[in-house]
Structure formats: structure tokens, C-alpha cells
Design a protein around this motif. Structure first.
Motif, PDB file in Angstrom:
ATOM      1  N   ASN A 667       0.803  -1.214   0.000  1.00  0.00           N
ATOM      2  CA  ASN A 667       0.000   0.000   0.000  1.00  0.00           C
ATOM      3  C   ASN A 667       0.843   1.275   0.000  1.00  0.00           C
ATOM      4  OD1 ASN A 667      -2.495  -1.428   0.118  1.00  0.00           O
ATOM      5  ND2 ASN A 667      -2.141  -1.795   2.313  1.00  0.00           N
ATOM      6  N   ALA A 668       2.149   1.114  -0.175  1.00  0.00           N
ATOM      7  CA  ALA A 668       3.033   2.279  -0.192  1.00  0.00           C
ATOM      8  C   ALA A 668       2.780   3.118  -1.435  1.00  0.00           C
ATOM      9  CB  ALA A 668       4.489   1.818  -0.151  1.00  0.00           C
ATOM     10  N   PRO A 669       3.126   4.401  -1.398  1.00  0.00           N
ATOM     11  CA  PRO A 669       3.021   5.222  -2.619  1.00  0.00           C
ATOM     12  C   PRO A 669       3.836   4.610  -3.748  1.00  0.00           C
ATOM     13  CG  PRO A 669       3.406   6.606  -0.701  1.00  0.00           C
ATOM     14  CD  PRO A 669       3.591   5.188  -0.231  1.00  0.00           C
ATOM     15  N   ILE A 670       3.479   4.947  -4.979  1.00  0.00           N
ATOM     16  CA  ILE A 670       4.185   4.362  -6.112  1.00  0.00           C
ATOM     17  C   ILE A 670       5.627   4.841  -6.131  1.00  0.00           C
ATOM     18  CG2 ILE A 670       2.066   4.114  -7.459  1.00  0.00           C
ATOM     19  CD1 ILE A 670       2.905   6.523  -9.095  1.00  0.00           C
ATOM     20  N   ASP A 671       6.475   4.014  -6.706  1.00  0.00           N
ATOM     21  CA  ASP A 671       7.915   4.259  -6.675  1.00  0.00           C
ATOM     22  C   ASP A 671       8.495   3.966  -8.058  1.00  0.00           C
ATOM     23  OD1 ASP A 671      10.490   4.695  -5.877  1.00  0.00           O
ATOM     24  OD2 ASP A 671      10.682   2.852  -4.696  1.00  0.00           O
ATOM     25  N   PRO A 672       8.314   4.878  -9.036  1.00  0.00           N
ATOM     26  CA  PRO A 672       8.813   4.624 -10.399  1.00  0.00           C
ATOM     27  C   PRO A 672      10.317   4.404 -10.405  1.00  0.00           C
ATOM     28  CG  PRO A 672       7.279   6.467 -10.404  1.00  0.00           C
ATOM     29  CD  PRO A 672       7.575   6.152  -8.961  1.00  0.00           C
ATOM     30  N   GLY A 673      10.739   3.507 -11.264  1.00  0.00           N
ATOM     31  CA  GLY A 673      12.153   3.212 -11.399  1.00  0.00           C
ATOM     32  C   GLY A 673      12.460   2.691 -12.782  1.00  0.00           C
ATOM     33  N   THR A 674      13.744   2.504 -13.068  1.00  0.00           N
ATOM     34  CA  THR A 674      14.164   2.134 -14.414  1.00  0.00           C
ATOM     35  C   THR A 674      14.220   0.624 -14.586  1.00  0.00           C
ATOM     36  OG1 THR A 674      16.501   2.254 -13.807  1.00  0.00           O
ATOM     37  CG2 THR A 674      15.482   4.248 -14.704  1.00  0.00           C
ATOM     38  N   GLY A 675      14.132   0.227 -15.835  1.00  0.00           N
ATOM     39  CA  GLY A 675      14.203  -1.186 -16.175  1.00  0.00           C
ATOM     40  C   GLY A 675      14.474  -1.354 -17.654  1.00  0.00           C
ATOM     41  N   ASN A 676      14.672  -2.586 -18.050  1.00  0.00           N
ATOM     42  CA  ASN A 676      14.920  -2.925 -19.446  1.00  0.00           C
ATOM     43  C   ASN A 676      13.671  -3.577 -20.024  1.00  0.00           C
ATOM     44  OD1 ASN A 676      17.534  -2.017 -18.990  1.00  0.00           O
ATOM     45  ND2 ASN A 676      18.318  -4.078 -18.563  1.00  0.00           N
TER      46      ASN A 676
END
Length: 804
Positions: A667-676
Motif C-alpha cells: 500500500n506504499a506510494p508508487i515508486d517509479p524506477g528504471t528497467g529494461n
């Protein structure tokens, strides 16, 4: 980072300077080509005078009827692709005549024995066959034309071609055609009733006409009756002319299409904590659509209690990691008449937003230099709620005042022709529902300064009274908001070198509730430069193209949001084969207030961790396709990128969020991050005979998150379908689709008889199942096969036409 964008800006300036320096060279090349076609063009520049038939030909594909000896003949076609206004490989003749009721067209196309590609295909699905395209500009305004396409068997594909927008194949025209294969090519006979067309009333008419033949086995060779100048931004301004239509049947016509639908639906439901599959009793739906065509070229369409159920549902699409809505084309017949009139670059009108109208009225047509359109509808969809919503103790109080209420929609459109090929227009829309009002008004136009240069413009103001989300306090505020949208595009084309400058934007409060909008608070500008090689029809590499795009997005606060550099090389080979290579370098910046609340002393933000994310990602694509033999067509695309973005939105039970914050707390806030990422598309069409067709499709989209080393999503879509045409008008189709994200299977069996666009019989059966998926109510894994829904339907319609 600033140095990177200085480089991009320098590249932009270099490309612009290159275009200016090469303009004189391109102009010389264009002049040389123009001079080479002057003699041919001068012979065809005078209008062709049609002869009236006193006996109607029998439309059977055989041109032996004696009446064709009185027809005007269009001949001496020239090859316009891959070569440039040279002699065609095989000759083509087109015969034209008319009587009071119809325009008659005969086609005699020579070809090598066994070379013709033709199937008994479904209507509007013949572009993989050899074909003849006929553009009829019945108002001779060089802006809009009927596009009528026929394969060698006379199977039809039709639509409306609009300069600046291209073809729209959703429009259907009632006409008759038959074709036969011969030892040295094929013959087609066509009858187009004048009541099926819209044209200026009165005598002394002059219509524009283009005829283009495509020969698939000769590397998509195109032969045109009128020579065409490469680099010309228009097509209809290069048409020939026909005259001589005297005492033809008037436009006044009444068309009535009653519809009847019988359906039985079953659905998986949960009631009082127990799960059951409930089958509803048979349901009958009656509806009627009416069309009245006046002598003044206006068409009135009315529909009451329409059955707008689609015979064929929308296919699965990739939905994982999607920030913005996905566009679906309009397919419903009522909205297709005159749909091109309402088209604008900003997509301010998208009639699929009118979901379930009780009644709708539409007027469209052309009066002199003016094109007008009006649409009004009463939509009951906003006041319709499912059983779960009506019985929910938490939702029901919030929707009680909306139940059974309708939304009222109106669209008004006016366009005026300017000069030979330009226009200016006005557009106004309104949407009214409880606590949701929206109005738009604006101007648009296309202005062709020269045959090689055009400018498109649109400016649209909006006023809305509705709830607007305010990220500063994380609330929906009911208020009035005013917005502005703009669009501009300048195109300069040449024989080899083309460039485009395109810009569009929408302010934060811009809303167009009857239109299609992907994003607000945005300005997007792009520069595109393209070089087209000189085709070499006999070479192993027929032609090549080099394209480069520089694009940048920034919001109305002046913050850079997105930009990319996108060069590509396109290679064309024999056997309709191609290989395209793309590379790209993108910069993306995310702000948490675009996804939810903006952090301050009183509230947390939408992002876990930092309130802003950015990435520079890079990738490549390889796209290829071929038709090695006439029975097989194949297509393949692969795209790979590195340091792309995972928005951390999750993709259902099978692929929950995998960000560091979500792994600690779902339920944490969203956490955008990088990926391939890797994306793959495959399609294969196999046609073992004239009447049978198989197609297979596969789509894959996968993202591997770098910081947690987990798969964020891996979506796979499979499609298998088969169609058998018993006759020109009757068919059977079987289709299976599987989407791995929801472990969902869709199957459809459809039988149809469609002698013309308004008359049809459909019998269908649809199944929706899960296999080794998750229960839609408990979200728990359930092995095996489970039915979600099924529907059986019978749909009948008949087109009654009465002349006045």
C-alpha cells in the motif's frame, strides 16, 4: 544534462540548414521530373466527356456487353511506383459510362498468367490483393473524395479520402461489382448508384477522378491514369476531370434500416457471498435508423433505440504500464456517415464517447463552398450502473442522483473552401450531465501555399464545470475551468527531401469530453526530416529512406518533460519485403503531482522517496515483413530498450508492483524506477485458396526492473483466426484470443450474410474464460478452466431505399 540538449538543439539547426542548402538542388530535380511528364499530362488535362448508356450493362464481370463500345476509355496509364511516370509493366483500360440511375465502370487489366493475386475476401479486407483504386471527387473541390477499391473478383473496399487526413475505410457505400480472372489478367464491372453518392445538384457537373492500379507480385507496382508529381503534398489536386452527367437521378432519397437483435447472456456473478453463473432470459431489441438525402446535398440521419452492439469486439491490446488512454476506432454505422466532416487534428470529436444513445440525430452535407455538420444525441450510459454498484452500501449513496439520467451531446461544424485546395473551419461541442458540463469552440484550417508546401492549424478553447483534481490538497474540487488547445503543422515536400515542423499543446484545464485526449498541461514540438532515394525497380534494393525526428515536450510551467532523438533507415526489397532499423535516445521526467497528491507539510506525495524521477533511456527496433509467395504474408517487430521507466502501477494479481517501496508495503506510494524492456510483434497470414484465410498474431511486452531485479510485467497476447467465404456475401469466422496477464481466453464463432452495407444477418456465439487464472471476486488462484461469460446473438437488418 544541459549539454545533451544543447547537442540536440545544434542537430536541429544543422538539419534545418541542410534543408535550406539543398532546396535549389531538389527544386531542379523536381523541375526535371515535371518536364518529363508535361506531354503526357497535357493530353489528359482536358475534361473527359462521358457518354450516356441507353441500355444498362449486366454486372457479371464480363465486358462483352455491346454497351461498353459506347464507353469513354481511360488508357495510357503510367507507372508511378516504384518508377516515376514511366511505361507500366502491363496495360490497363478503364471504361466509363452512365445512365439515369448509376455510373458504370469497366476495368480491363492485363497481367502474366498466374500472376494475379486475388481472394474471395471479406469486404474491406482486400489490400493484400491486386486492386484498382478509384477516387471520385464528386464536388470537384480537391479536398475530399470517395475511395472505391476493387480486387480482381470485384470484392469491395470503400471509404472517404480527405486531404491532410488520409483514407477512412469505416464508411460503406451501396454499389454492385463483379470480377473474373482471365488467361491474361482480369476484368471487373461496377455499378455505382447515384443515390449512394453525394454531389452538387444541377447540370453541367464536373467531377475529379483518379484511377490507380496496384500489382502486388511486381513489388507493389502502382500504375496511375493521371501522371503524379513526387513531392506534391496533395493527391486530389492531380486528378483528371469528367463531365457530361445529364439528367441523372437526384439526391433525394429515403433510407430506412430496421434492426432486430435477439440475445441470451450468461455471466459469472457473486451474490450474498456465493458465486454462481447466471443466465438471463432471451432479450429482444428493436431499433431503426433512417436517412433522408435532400436535393440540396444535405443528409439527415436519425436513429431510435439503436442496437449498437458490435458484431466483432475490440481485440486485446497491451495495457501494462500505460499512463494514458488507448484509442479505439469508431465502428458503429450511424456515426460513420459524414464522420470525416468532424475530424480535426486535436481529435475534439470522438463519437465513441457517446456510448449508449437512446436517440441521435445527425445532419451533414455540402452547400456550395460550405461543408456543414450537426450531431445531437441523448446518451443513457452515464446513468446506467451494474448490479454490484447498485447494491453496494458504500457506492450506492454516491450514485443515487445519477441513476437513470442521460447525458446530452451536441456537435456543430462549419467548413469553407478557400481557393483551390485550402479550407477554414469552425467547431463547437457541448456535453451536459449532472455535475459535468463541457463546451468547446475553435477554429481550424489547412492552407496549401504551393503544391509542395502546406500549413495546418487548429485553436480550440474549452470551458468546463466539473470536478478538477487538485494535487496540492489531494481533493476533487467542483469548479469552472477554462482551457486552450492548439495544433500546427508545416510540411515542405520535395522529390527526395521532405521536412515537417509540428506542434501541439493543451493547458492544464483543457477538457474535451466528446473528444479523445491523452494528456493535458503539455506542449509538444517535433521536427522531422526525411530523404527518399530514387527507386530502382529492377535492383535487389528497390529504394531506401532515411528519417530523423527530434521531439520535445514541456509543460505550461516551462519544465522539460520529455524529448527524444529518433533516426531510422527503411529498406525496400522485391517480393513486398522490407527491413526497417530504428534507434532512439529519450529523456523522460516524472513529477509526482502528475500521478496524485503533491507533498507538502500537510500531506505525503504520490511518490515514495524523491518527488521527481528522470531517466535517459536508449533502444533500438528492427521491423521486417515479406510476401515470399502469394499465399503467405509475414511480419516481425522487435524493440529493446535500456533504462526505460516502470511507473510502478502494477499489472493485476499476476504481476503486482515490484518497486522497493511496494515490496516492503503493497500500500506504499508508487515508486517509479528504471528497467529494461523487450517488445515483440509477429503476424502470419496464410491463404491456401481463394476463399480460406488463416491468421496468427502474437504480441509480447516485458519489463525487468533493475533496482529490485524483478519482472514488473510480462504480457503475452495470442490471436488465431480463420475465415471462410462461402460466397461473395456469406462467410464463417472462428477467432481465439489469449491474454496472459489475466489468463483470459476469448472465443467467437460468427456466421454472416452481408449483401450490402445496410442488409445483413449475423449469428454469433462468444465465450469468455479463464485458464489457470485468478478468481475475479476473491483474487485467489484457481486452476483449470472457468467460464466468465457467454453470449449468443442473432442480428438482422434490412436496407429499404426509396427515391423521391
Amino acid at each position: 544534462m544541459n549539454f545533451r540538449y544543447i547537442k540536440y538543439t545544434c542537430l536541429f539547426l544543422i538539419l534545418s540548414l541542410t534543408n535550406l542548402l539543398t532546396t535549389s538542388v531538389i527544386a531542379k530535380n523536381l523541375a526535371d521530373t515535371t518536364n518529363s511528364t508535361i506531354n503526357t499530362l497535357s493530353k489528359k488535362s482536358e475534361p473527359i466527356i462521358l457518354q450516356k448508356f441507353f441500355v444498362s450493362p449486366v454486372i457479371d464481370g464480363n465486358l462483352q456487353d455491346s454497351v461498353w463500345r459506347h464507353a469513354v476509355v481511360l488508357k495510357n496509364f503510367v507507372q508511378t511506383f516504384p518508377d516515376d511516370n514511366t511505361s507500366p509493366t502491363y496495360p490497363t483500360k478503364v471504361f466509363l459510362g452512365y445512365d439515369n440511375a448509376a455510373l458504370y465502370i469497366g476495368i480491363l487489366a492485363k497481367d502474366e498468367p498466374g500472376g494475379v493475386r486475388a481472394t474471395i475476401a471479406k469486404r474491406d479486407n482486400i489490400l493484400n490483393d491486386d486492386n484498382i483504386k478509384i477516387y471520385l471527387d464528386t464536388f470537384n473541390d480537391r479536398r475530399r473524395a470517395y475511395l472505391l477499391i476493387f480486387n480482381p473478383f470485384g470484392i469491395q473496399q470503400d471509404g472517404i479520402f480527405v486531404e491532410g487526413f488520409g483514407p477512412d475505410y469505416s464508411v460503406d457505400i451501396v454499389m454492385e461489382s463483379r470480377g473474373i480472372l482471365t488467361a491474361d489478367g482480369y476484368c471487373i464491372e461496377i455499378a455505382i448508384p447515384f443515390r449512394s453518392l453525394r454531389y452538387q445538384s444541377g447540370e453541367g457537373q464536373e467531377w475529379g477522378i483518379h484511377v490507380i492500379r496496384k500489382i502486388k507480385h511486381l513489388n507493389d507496382e502502382e500504375d496511375s491514369w493521371m501522371p503524379r508529381t513526387r513531392g506534391n503534398v496533395g493527391l486530389l489536386n492531380q486528378s483528371g476531370k469528367i463531365r457530361g452527367l445529364i439528367n441523372i437521378e437526384g439526391n433525394r432519397n429515403i433510407e430506412v434500416i430496421p434492426t432486430f437483435t435477439l440475445s441470451e447472456k450468461g455471466e459469472r456473478m457473486q451474490q450474498a457471498g456465493k458465486e454462481n453463473f447466471i443466465t438471463d432470459p432471451f432479450r429482444e431489441d428493436l431499433g431503426v435508423s433512417m436517412k433522408f438525402s435532400t436535393a440540396s446535398n444535405l443528409v439527415f440521419d436519425l436513429t431510435l433505440h439503436p442496437d449498437f452492439a458490435q458484431v466483432e469486439a475490440d481485440q486485446f491490446v497491451i495495457t501494462a504500464n500505460q499512463r494514458f488512454p488507448i484509442f479505439f476506432e469508431e465502428k458503429r454505422p450511424f456515426f460513420l456517415e459524414g464522420l470525416d466532416i468532424f475530424q480535426t487534428p486535436l481529435k475534439a470529436v470522438h463519437t465513441r464517447t457517446i456510448i449508449d444513445p437512446d436517440a441521435a440525430l445527425k445532419m451533414s452535407g455540402k452547400l456550395g463552398d460550405y461543408t456543414i455538420g450537426l450531431l445531437v444525441a441523448s446518451d443513457n450510459a452515464p446513468g446506467n450502473f451494474c448490479n454490484e454498484e447498485l447494491s453496494s452500501p458504500t457506492i450506492q449513496p454516491d450514485i443515487e442522483r445519477f441513476i437513470g439520467k442521460n447525458a446530452y451531446v451536441s456537435v456543430a461544424r462549419l467548413k469553407r473552401d478557400i481557393g483551390a485546395e485550402s479550407y477554414a473551419g469552425l467547431l463547437s461541442t457541448s456535453y451536459n450531465f449532472i455535475e459535468k458540463e463541457n463546451y468547446t469552440f475553435g477554429f481550424d484550417g489547412i492552407f496549401n501555399f504551393t503544391p509542395n508546401a502546406s500549413l495546418s492549424l487548429q485553436l480550440l478553447g474549452t470551458a468546463s464545470k466539473r470536478k478538477f483534481y487538485e494535487p496540492d490538497n489531494n481533493t476533487d474540487v467542483y469548479r469552472t475551468g477554462y482551457g486552450l488547445g492548439y495544433y500546427t503543422k508545416f510540411l515542405q515536400s520535395g522529390r527526395h527531401l521532405n521536412f515537417t515542423i509540428e506542434g501541439q499543446g493543451r493547458t492544464p484545464d483543457y477538457r474535451a469530453d466528446i473528444g479523445f485526449t491523452t494528456q493535458m498541461n503539455i506542449n509538444r514540438w517535433a521536427f522531422i526530416i526525411r530523404y527518399n532515394s530514387e527507386p530502382q525497380p529492377e535492383a535487389s534494393l528497390i529504394s531506401w529512406n532515411a528519417v530523423c525526428t527530434f521531439l520535445t515536450d514541456f509543460d505550461w510551467q516551462g519544465r522539460l518533460k520529455y524529448s527524444y532523438l529518433y533516426p531510422r533507415i527503411l529498406l525496400n526489397f522485391p517480393k513486398q519485403s522490407f527491413i526497417n532499423f530504428y534507434v532512439y535516445l529519450d529523456y523522460l521526467r516524472l513529477l509526482e503531482e502528475e500521478f496524485g497528491p503533491k507533498r507538502n507539510g500537510a500531506q505525503t506525495g504520490a511518490f515514495a522517496g524523491e518527488p521527481e524521477r528522470n531517466t535517459v533511456y536508449k533502444g533500438f527496433s528492427i521491423e521486417t515483413g515479406t510476401t515470399p509467395i502469394k499465399e503467405i504474408t509475414a511480419y516481425f517487430l522487435i524493440d529493446c530498450s535500456w533504462d526505460n521507466i516502470d511507473f510502478d502501477l502494477g499489472s493485476g494479481v499476476r504481476f503486482p508492483r515490484v518497486s522497493p517501496a511496494a515490496l516492503e508495503n503493497l500500500n506504499a506510494p508508487i515508486d517509479p524506477g528504471t528497467g529494461n524492456t523487450i517488445d515483440i510483434q509477429v503476424s502470419l497470414i496464410y491463404q491456401p485458396g481463394e476463399a480460406l484465410r488463416f491468421s496468427f498474431g502474437y504480441i509480447k511486452s516485458r519489463l525487468f526492473r533493475k533496482d529490485t531485479k524483478r519482472v514488473a510485467f510480462d504480457q503475452n497476447i495470442y490471436l488465431l483466426s480463420s475465415t471462410y467465404q462461402f460466397t461473395y456475401f456469406s462467410f464463417a469466422r472462428l477467432r481465439f484470443e489469449y491474454g496472459s496477464m489475466q489468463a483470459n481466453i476469448r472465443a467467437q464463432l460468427l456466421l454472416g450474410w452481408t449483401p450490402n452495407p445496410g442488409t445483413s444477418i449475423y449469428i454469433g456465439y462468444n465465450e469468455d474464460l479463464n485458464y489457470d487464472g485468478y478468481n475475479p471476486f476473491t483474487q485467489k488462484f484457481e486452476p483449470g478452466l472457468h467460464r466468465n461469460s457467454r453470449i449468443f446473438f442473432l442480428k438482422l437488418s434490412y436496407d429499404f431505399q426509396f427515391g423521391i
